[in-house]
Design an enzyme around this catalytic site. Structure first.
Site: not given
Length: 244
Positions: A118, A210, A235
């Protein structure tokens, strides 16, 4: 104006500026030829913007809109834009990639898989597209932000994650040697905008699904992707921090 640093002098610059102030490192970055921009999302980045605004040099700011940010974060971005009377270049993910991910896996696949797929679509790909137009970027990374991935970041580096053949991207980390306390002392002293989520226990703020507040004495990155390994939380925006 100086030229864009090449790989053979980046280490020398990092050594020369290792103990310099954030202001001096930002001034170095903004003195380079080529396109340099500040990456903006959180409290550290507003400190960078504030410092840059006092240097009297033109500067650019960009931010990533993943489509999953808190409402307070969108309001924060707009508050910074108005406070400094600047344009903020907003980078968006590709619609087709988002549609395919959500159609195939739903809105919360990262809870079952991990966050990398994602984040790759919503953050890394838009960042890569933006950085392809730049010669350097200025980030708010600090050594104490992540116990497993940011301990050794220099104040100037050749970006290991986004450089490529024929493309040497320079990353400037003016706040590398600052602590969270240093950041917040500056914010209070200068009375600059900050995300109101900080007043509700959020320290490191990312996408809404998140990110959660942290408890007393928890490390700030424990509020990000809390269902995964607590020591290696990146990330992909700073993927070069991860040890191979």
């Amino acid at each position: 104006m100086t030229t864009i640093p090449t790989i053979d002098i980046v280490d020398a610059l990092a050594a020369e500026y290792a103990d310099k102030s954030p202001n001096e490192i930002i001034e170095l970055a903004l003195s380079q030829e080529g396109e340099i921009a500040i990456s903006f999302s959180g409290a550290e980045d507003v400190v960078l913007i504030d410092m840059a605004s006092h240097l009297g040099k033109p500067f650019r700011v960009f931010s990533l809109d993943t489509g999953r940010l808190h409402a307070e974060t969108y309001q924060f971005i707009d508050a910074v834009r108005k406070h400094y009377n600047i344009d903020i270049e907003i980078c968006f993910p590709e619609t087709e990639a988002i549609q395919q991910l959500v159609t195939e896996k739903g809105f919360f696949s990262f809870y079952q898989d991990d966050h990398k797929e994602c984040c790759g679509i919503r953050k890394v790909q838009p960042l890569r597209k933006k950085l392809a137009t730049l010669d350097g970027w200025i980030t708010g990374q600090r050594k104490d932000q992540s116990p497993g991935t940011r301990n050794d970041i220099p104040v100037v580096q050749a970006d290991p994650g986004f450089s490529g053949p024929g493309k040497q991207l320079i990353k400037y980390n003016p706040l590398a040697n600052w602590s969270s306390a240093d950041v917040w002392n500056y914010i209070r002293l200068m009375e600059i905008p900050y995300n109101p989520l900080h007043e509700r226990g959020f320290i490191s703020i990312g996408c809404e699904p998140c990110t959660r507040p942290v408890l007393p004495n928890q490390h700030e990155r424990e509020g990000r992707w809390w269902w995964e390994d607590a020591t290696h939380k990146e990330c992909g925006l700073h993927a070069g921090n991860l040890k191979k």
